[in-house]
Scaffold this motif. Structure first.
Motif, PDB file in Angstrom:
ATOM      1  N   SER A 123       0.848  -1.190   0.000  1.00 22.54           N
ATOM      2  CA  SER A 123       0.000   0.000   0.000  1.00 22.54           C
ATOM      3  C   SER A 123       0.884   1.241   0.000  1.00 22.54           C
ATOM      4  N   VAL A 124       0.265   2.400  -0.193  1.00 20.46           N
ATOM      5  CA  VAL A 124       1.003   3.661  -0.256  1.00 20.46           C
ATOM      6  C   VAL A 124       1.813   3.884   1.012  1.00 20.46           C
ATOM      7  N   GLY A 125       1.279   3.440   2.140  1.00 21.11           N
ATOM      8  CA  GLY A 125       1.995   3.609   3.400  1.00 21.11           C
ATOM      9  C   GLY A 125       1.225   3.052   4.569  1.00 21.11           C
ATOM     10  N   SER A 126       1.816   3.173   5.738  1.00 23.05           N
ATOM     11  CA  SER A 126       1.230   2.600   6.945  1.00 23.05           C
ATOM     12  C   SER A 126      -0.029   3.334   7.406  1.00 23.05           C
ATOM     13  N   MET A 127      -0.266   4.538   6.901  1.00 24.74           N
ATOM     14  CA  MET A 127      -1.458   5.283   7.299  1.00 24.74           C
ATOM     15  C   MET A 127      -2.721   4.771   6.607  1.00 24.74           C
ATOM     16  N   VAL A 128      -2.569   3.947   5.581  1.00 21.01           N
ATOM     17  CA  VAL A 128      -3.723   3.378   4.881  1.00 21.01           C
ATOM     18  C   VAL A 128      -4.361   2.338   5.785  1.00 21.01           C
ATOM     19  N   SER A 129      -5.629   2.553   6.139  1.00 18.35           N
ATOM     20  CA  SER A 129      -6.318   1.593   7.006  1.00 18.35           C
ATOM     21  C   SER A 129      -7.045   0.520   6.211  1.00 18.35           C
ATOM     22  N   LEU A 130      -7.437   0.841   4.982  1.00 16.91           N
ATOM     23  CA  LEU A 130      -8.131  -0.116   4.131  1.00 16.91           C
ATOM     24  C   LEU A 130      -7.580   0.010   2.720  1.00 16.91           C
ATOM     25  N   ARG A 131      -7.152  -1.112   2.161  1.00 21.34           N
ATOM     26  CA  ARG A 131      -6.730  -1.152   0.761  1.00 21.34           C
ATOM     27  C   ARG A 131      -7.540  -2.231   0.063  1.00 21.34           C
ATOM     28  N   ALA A 132      -8.157  -1.861  -1.040  1.00 25.07           N
ATOM     29  CA  ALA A 132      -8.995  -2.810  -1.765  1.00 25.07           C
ATOM     30  C   ALA A 132      -8.667  -2.763  -3.243  1.00 25.07           C
ATOM     31  N   GLU A 133      -8.885  -3.906  -3.889  1.00 27.19           N
ATOM     32  CA  GLU A 133      -8.670  -4.003  -5.327  1.00 27.19           C
ATOM     33  C   GLU A 133      -9.990  -4.350  -6.002  1.00 27.19           C
ATOM     34  N   PRO A 134     -10.459  -3.491  -6.912  1.00 21.69           N
ATOM     35  CA  PRO A 134     -11.683  -3.811  -7.656  1.00 21.69           C
ATOM     36  C   PRO A 134     -11.356  -4.573  -8.938  1.00 21.69           C
ATOM     37  N   ARG A 135     -12.267  -5.443  -9.316  1.00 18.29           N
ATOM     38  CA  ARG A 135     -12.181  -6.166 -10.593  1.00 18.29           C
ATOM     39  C   ARG A 135     -13.520  -6.039 -11.286  1.00 18.29           C
ATOM     40  N   ARG A 136     -13.473  -5.935 -12.603  1.00 18.25           N
ATOM     41  CA  ARG A 136     -14.694  -5.790 -13.386  1.00 18.25           C
ATOM     42  C   ARG A 136     -14.913  -7.041 -14.222  1.00 18.25           C
ATOM     43  N   SER A 137     -16.187  -7.479 -14.294  1.00 20.75           N
ATOM     44  CA  SER A 137     -16.552  -8.600 -15.163  1.00 20.75           C
ATOM     45  C   SER A 137     -17.937  -8.325 -15.738  1.00 20.75           C
ATOM     46  N   GLN A 138     -18.208  -8.920 -16.871  1.00 22.53           N
ATOM     47  CA  GLN A 138     -19.514  -8.742 -17.532  1.00 22.53           C
ATOM     48  C   GLN A 138     -20.602  -9.399 -16.688  1.00 22.53           C
ATOM     49  N   ALA A 139     -21.712  -8.691 -16.501  1.00 24.43           N
ATOM     50  CA  ALA A 139     -22.816  -9.229 -15.699  1.00 24.43           C
ATOM     51  C   ALA A 139     -24.103  -9.331 -16.502  1.00 24.43           C
ATOM     52  N   GLY A 140     -24.055  -8.945 -17.741  1.00 22.43           N
ATOM     53  CA  GLY A 140     -25.245  -8.958 -18.581  1.00 22.43           C
ATOM     54  C   GLY A 140     -25.101  -7.918 -19.664  1.00 22.43           C
ATOM     55  N   ASP A 141     -26.150  -7.760 -20.442  1.00 22.43           N
ATOM     56  CA  ASP A 141     -26.122  -6.784 -21.521  1.00 22.43           C
ATOM     57  C   ASP A 141     -26.018  -5.376 -20.941  1.00 22.43           C
ATOM     58  N   MET A 142     -24.922  -4.681 -21.227  1.00 22.14           N
ATOM     59  CA  MET A 142     -24.635  -3.320 -20.772  1.00 22.14           C
ATOM     60  C   MET A 142     -24.438  -3.214 -19.259  1.00 22.14           C
ATOM     61  N   LEU A 143     -24.316  -4.332 -18.557  1.00 22.61           N
ATOM     62  CA  LEU A 143     -24.082  -4.330 -17.117  1.00 22.61           C
ATOM     63  C   LEU A 143     -22.734  -4.983 -16.825  1.00 22.61           C
ATOM     64  N   TYR A 144     -22.107  -4.516 -15.768  1.00 22.15           N
ATOM     65  CA  TYR A 144     -20.896  -5.194 -15.326  1.00 22.15           C
ATOM     66  C   TYR A 144     -20.882  -5.265 -13.809  1.00 22.15           C
ATOM     67  N   ARG A 145     -20.153  -6.255 -13.328  1.00 22.89           N
ATOM     68  CA  ARG A 145     -20.035  -6.509 -11.889  1.00 22.89           C
ATOM     69  C   ARG A 145     -18.673  -5.981 -11.427  1.00 22.89           C
ATOM     70  N   VAL A 146     -18.685  -5.198 -10.363  1.00 27.26           N
ATOM     71  CA  VAL A 146     -17.448  -4.753  -9.734  1.00 27.26           C
ATOM     72  C   VAL A 146     -17.311  -5.533  -8.429  1.00 27.26           C
ATOM     73  N   THR A 147     -16.238  -6.292  -8.344  1.00 19.88           N
ATOM     74  CA  THR A 147     -15.937  -7.079  -7.144  1.00 19.88           C
ATOM     75  C   THR A 147     -14.764  -6.409  -6.448  1.00 19.88           C
ATOM     76  N   LEU A 148     -14.993  -5.951  -5.232  1.00 23.60           N
ATOM     77  CA  LEU A 148     -13.979  -5.255  -4.451  1.00 23.60           C
ATOM     78  C   LEU A 148     -13.460  -6.234  -3.398  1.00 23.60           C
ATOM     79  N   THR A 149     -12.160  -6.517  -3.428  1.00 21.85           N
ATOM     80  CA  THR A 149     -11.544  -7.449  -2.482  1.00 21.85           C
ATOM     81  C   THR A 149     -10.617  -6.680  -1.557  1.00 21.85           C
ATOM     82  N   ALA A 150     -10.780  -6.853  -0.261  1.00 22.18           N
ATOM     83  CA  ALA A 150      -9.934  -6.178   0.723  1.00 22.18           C
ATOM     84  C   ALA A 150      -8.568  -6.847   0.765  1.00 22.18           C
ATOM     85  N   LEU A 151      -7.523  -6.086   0.442  1.00 23.80           N
ATOM     86  CA  LEU A 151      -6.153  -6.579   0.516  1.00 23.80           C
ATOM     87  C   LEU A 151      -5.538  -6.283   1.873  1.00 23.80           C
TER      88      LEU A 151
END
Length: 173
Positions: A123-151
């Motif tokens: 992470s950027v540094g020790s002051m970061v209390s929460l770091r998450a990584e989002p991922r995008r995947s297709q969820a349907g026609d014109m829709l997508y799913r954002v999955t946020l995982t806490a690192l």
């Protein structure tokens, strides 16, 4: 201090836009600080539901300048959320991170750093209390799913996942 990081098509901006939308719905003024080479595109935020007339946008030449701008915004006491798009190589000193965190706590506010780096990078540094990584995947026609995982999560521990289905911006449709 929250860091949303990822590399490539990870939906960092969508995750941050969700936070801005929630803060605005709760009556909290927000600001967005970005770098000149950012992919920030106001019409996408507008279609997402963000009130652009109530969202000051500050352009800064570097990540450290963006963080200093965020500190000035927090000192005003007027903002409940400031998003800082820090880019690929955020050079934000621990002292500046500490100042941002202290100002956010003092004004009952939140700072969200957007960084572009792999999950394996620290992470950027020790002051970061929460770091998450989002991922995008297709969820349907014109829709997508954002999955946020806490690192990294100093309160709940890493590994939890949050998912949302969103309407994609024009470039993804």
């Amino acid at each position: 201090m929250v860091e949303i990081s990822g590399r490539g098509c990870t939906s960092r901006l969508s995750a941050a836009a969700t936070l801005v939308l929630e803060a605005q719905a709760a009556g909290e003024p927000c600001a967005w600080v970005t770098l000149p080479d950012s992919t920030f595109f106001p019409p996408d935020l507008m279609r997402f539901g963000v009130d652009l007339e109530a969202l000051p946008v500050v352009f800064a030449p570097s990540a450290s300048a963006a963080a200093r701008s965020a500190a000035r915004l927090f000192r005003s006491g007027a903002f409940g959320l400031v998003v800082v798009d820090a880019g690929k190589d955020p050079d934000i000193s621990i002292a500046l991170q500490g100042r941002l965190t202290a100002l956010a706590l003092k004004h009952d506010a939140a700072v969200v750093l957007l960084t572009e780096k792999p999950a394996s990078a620290p992470s950027v540094g020790s002051m970061v209390s929460l770091r998450a990584e989002p991922r995008r995947s297709q969820a349907g026609d014109m829709l997508y799913r954002v999955t946020l995982t806490a690192l990294k999560d100093k309160r709940r521990g890493p590994g939890w996942v949050h998912e949302e289905v969103m309407l994609g911006p024009d470039g993804l449709r």
